[in-house]
Design an enzyme around this catalytic site. Sequence first.
Site, PDB file in Angstrom:
ATOM      1  CD  GLU A   1      -2.952  -1.160   0.527  1.00  0.00           C
ATOM      2  OE1 GLU A   1      -3.161  -0.140  -0.147  1.00  0.00           O
ATOM      3  OE2 GLU A   1      -3.647  -2.178   0.466  1.00  0.00           O
TER       4      GLU A   1
ATOM      5  CB  CYS B   1      -2.161   6.600   2.136  1.00  0.00           C
ATOM      6  SG  CYS B   1      -3.349   5.655   3.093  1.00  0.00           S
TER       7      CYS B   1
HETATM    8  P1  NAP Z   1       8.569   4.801   4.230  1.00  0.00           P
HETATM    9  O1  NAP Z   1       9.690   5.709   4.490  1.00  0.00           O
HETATM   10  O2  NAP Z   1       8.512   4.108   2.925  1.00  0.00           O
HETATM   11  O3  NAP Z   1       8.593   3.746   5.443  1.00  0.00           O
HETATM   12  C1  NAP Z   1       7.599   2.775   5.574  1.00  0.00           C
HETATM   13  C2  NAP Z   1       8.119   1.649   6.447  1.00  0.00           C
HETATM   14  O4  NAP Z   1       9.170   0.964   5.775  1.00  0.00           O
HETATM   15  C3  NAP Z   1       8.724   2.115   7.777  1.00  0.00           C
HETATM   16  O5  NAP Z   1       8.419   1.161   8.763  1.00  0.00           O
HETATM   17  C4  NAP Z   1      10.208   2.126   7.479  1.00  0.00           C
HETATM   18  O6  NAP Z   1      11.010   1.976   8.628  1.00  0.00           O
HETATM   19  C5  NAP Z   1      10.302   0.898   6.610  1.00  0.00           C
HETATM   20  N1  NAP Z   1      11.479   0.848   5.763  1.00  0.00           N
HETATM   21  C6  NAP Z   1      12.002   1.845   5.020  1.00  0.00           C
HETATM   22  N2  NAP Z   1      13.074   1.379   4.329  1.00  0.00           N
HETATM   23  C7  NAP Z   1      13.209   0.073   4.674  1.00  0.00           C
HETATM   24  C8  NAP Z   1      14.142  -0.956   4.320  1.00  0.00           C
HETATM   25  N3  NAP Z   1      15.126  -0.730   3.460  1.00  0.00           N
HETATM   26  N4  NAP Z   1      13.990  -2.173   4.875  1.00  0.00           N
HETATM   27  C9  NAP Z   1      12.997  -2.421   5.737  1.00  0.00           C
HETATM   28  N5  NAP Z   1      12.079  -1.494   6.117  1.00  0.00           N
HETATM   29  C10 NAP Z   1      12.196  -0.266   5.578  1.00  0.00           C
HETATM   30  O7  NAP Z   1       7.161   5.517   4.388  1.00  0.00           O
HETATM   31  P2  NAP Z   1       6.708   6.491   5.567  1.00  0.00           P
HETATM   32  O8  NAP Z   1       7.520   7.723   5.382  1.00  0.00           O
HETATM   33  O9  NAP Z   1       6.710   5.800   6.884  1.00  0.00           O
HETATM   34  O10 NAP Z   1       5.171   6.735   5.204  1.00  0.00           O
HETATM   35  C11 NAP Z   1       4.738   7.714   4.322  1.00  0.00           C
HETATM   36  C12 NAP Z   1       4.338   7.123   2.994  1.00  0.00           C
HETATM   37  O11 NAP Z   1       3.462   6.022   3.197  1.00  0.00           O
HETATM   38  C13 NAP Z   1       3.560   8.084   2.141  1.00  0.00           C
HETATM   39  O12 NAP Z   1       4.108   8.094   0.857  1.00  0.00           O
HETATM   40  C14 NAP Z   1       2.140   7.537   2.098  1.00  0.00           C
HETATM   41  O13 NAP Z   1       1.449   7.778   0.903  1.00  0.00           O
HETATM   42  C15 NAP Z   1       2.356   6.090   2.317  1.00  0.00           C
HETATM   43  N6  NAP Z   1       1.209   5.489   2.988  1.00  0.00           N
HETATM   44  C16 NAP Z   1       0.386   4.671   2.278  1.00  0.00           C
HETATM   45  C17 NAP Z   1      -0.704   4.090   2.900  1.00  0.00           C
HETATM   46  C18 NAP Z   1      -1.637   3.182   2.146  1.00  0.00           C
HETATM   47  O14 NAP Z   1      -2.421   2.493   2.797  1.00  0.00           O
HETATM   48  N7  NAP Z   1      -1.591   3.132   0.844  1.00  0.00           N
HETATM   49  C19 NAP Z   1      -0.952   4.338   4.239  1.00  0.00           C
HETATM   50  C20 NAP Z   1      -0.106   5.177   4.925  1.00  0.00           C
HETATM   51  C21 NAP Z   1       0.984   5.754   4.284  1.00  0.00           C
HETATM   52  P3  NAP Z   1      11.675   3.260   9.364  1.00  0.00           P
HETATM   53  O15 NAP Z   1      10.567   4.044   9.924  1.00  0.00           O
HETATM   54  O16 NAP Z   1      12.536   2.642  10.388  1.00  0.00           O
HETATM   55  O17 NAP Z   1      12.393   4.013   8.302  1.00  0.00           O
END
Ligand code: NAP
Length: 515
Positions: A258, A295
């Site tokens: 997602e 999101c």
């Molecule tokens: P993110 O930076 O992509 O991080 C998401 C998750 O992935 C976090 O738990 C992060 O951990 C982890 N992560 C990042 N790099 C990783 C790696 N190399 N290996 C393992 N885990 C890794 O996203 P975010 O900044 O938390 O959230 C914002 C984004 O999420 C927005 O773009 C939004 O649109 C999207 N979103 C989508 C939905 C949906 O349902 N479609 C819902 C909510 C948010 P860390 O925190 O430790 O970096």
Amino acid sequence: MTIELLNHTESTWHPTSAGTRQALLDPVLGTTLAWAGADQIDMAGCYRWARTHGGGALRSMTYPQRADLLDQIHQTLQSRRDHYLDISLRNSGTVERDSSIDVDGALYTLSYYAKLGRALPDAHRLIDGDRASLCRDGSFASQHILVPSHGVALLINAFNFPAWGLWEKAAPALLSGVPIVVKPATATAWLTWEMVRDVLEAGILPDGALSIVCGRPAGLLDALDPLDMVSFTGSADTAAELRGHPRILRDGVRFNAETDSINSAILGPDGSLQAEEQLVREVERELTSKSGQKCTAIRRIMVPAKRYDDVAQALEARLAKVTVGDPRTPGIRMGSLVSRSQRAAVDTGIDTLSGSCDRLFDGRNRITVQAPEDSACVPPTLFGTQDPDRHPLVHQTEVFGPVATLMPYRDMAHALDLARRGMGSLVASVYGEDPSTLAHAAAHLAESHGRVHLISPDTAKTQTGHGNAMPQSNHGGPGRAGGGQELGGLRALNFYHRQAAIQGAAGVLGQITPA
Ligand code: NAP
């Protein structure tokens, strides 16, 4: 007091690694609230324990028995609701109304899946569809069944929904009989951690059914088995990186994503003044709720060209009244972004869109932020573009904050084409009176959207909101939105089950009733 978010694996609490742990901050005051880190966690051991102990115990129960576990989790969490709202205020910087979307959304989703599960057969597997004969006399036939996966479900979650983001995935997984390991986003892991700790301390779940790792443990994906599952929520960039991991790319670990989405709200060509007001109200709510960090938030607003100025003025008037600042200050309607780094990311996004759009409302010049200057508070910005066909960036750039772009359309076909330029989105909403126009729009939008939200005057008081992911309805979207699927009632259980066709003699298949 600063809290250490201990990791819970193999039914044991493990300390964070002192050298590499990360601080969780109050995004308004900048104070340290908690520490997280999981460098030294043995993920292979964590998954093995979860599959063997947690999975085995969960699968020995029937669906209604597991539904009863969800009910107990719901009651335990409900009794601590105020505590969770307080954590949310401090760690996410949200006012109570916005924290409630996360916390109460989690509680509602748990209770919904408990109710669905109680109505399922008192069985250990599910029959999928009818039996189909494979020969003329019907002596050899095929029956599809769904059996709970024996793997573990790794839930990697985004920062914006630390409560709902956990339980909207955990409820269907646990109901399916699958143990979970949650890795919350580090910035807001405290609330997830507190809820997990409360559930573990209540002794509701069997050993190994629920584990948590906060931070970035080594081997998070490496240690998975081919029959495990990953449910990811976050940015499209991270999803792309994880999809390329050998466990997923080569070994076939099931992966649901997602991700980002450039969602639309469309005022129908026939839209009355009432429909226009509904759209304006909804856009304002989506821009300001959780400071636009949803999101599903409305990012693009499409209106008939002749209504562009009216809608712009109505939105400006409403946005000018929004109070922004420290959520602890009485009268504040919109708190902060989740971190100062998110504020920097939103500022960059605003600069990007400024290159191709007019600023119809710039909250940074119009609203006095009631918080320290270096807080993560950002007032709303409304962009406008008169020529959306010539500005691809407005259809591609997700600014994850209180930012949206207004654009005119010529006719409904043009509006639907603009919405599709998001290249796959979570949700589009359409506002109007004429049922056939709304239905026609829905049939078109369904091809590139996971959910279509139709607002007509008769639903003014009952509609559930453009941005709210209801557990009854699909959450997820094609293409750019990640291609994933969550919720949607019992459909959510499919991800945590294996479907197989059983071919055999009619008498044998007769024995494969839900048992
Ligand atoms: P993110 O930076 O992509 O991080 C998401 C998750 O992935 C976090 O738990 C992060 O951990 C982890 N992560 C990042 N790099 C990783 C790696 N190399 N290996 C393992 N885990 C890794 O996203 P975010 O900044 O938390 O959230 C914002 C984004 O999420 C927005 O773009 C939004 O649109 C999207 N979103 C989508 C939905 C949906 O349902 N479609 C819902 C909510 C948010 P860390 O925190 O430790 O970096």
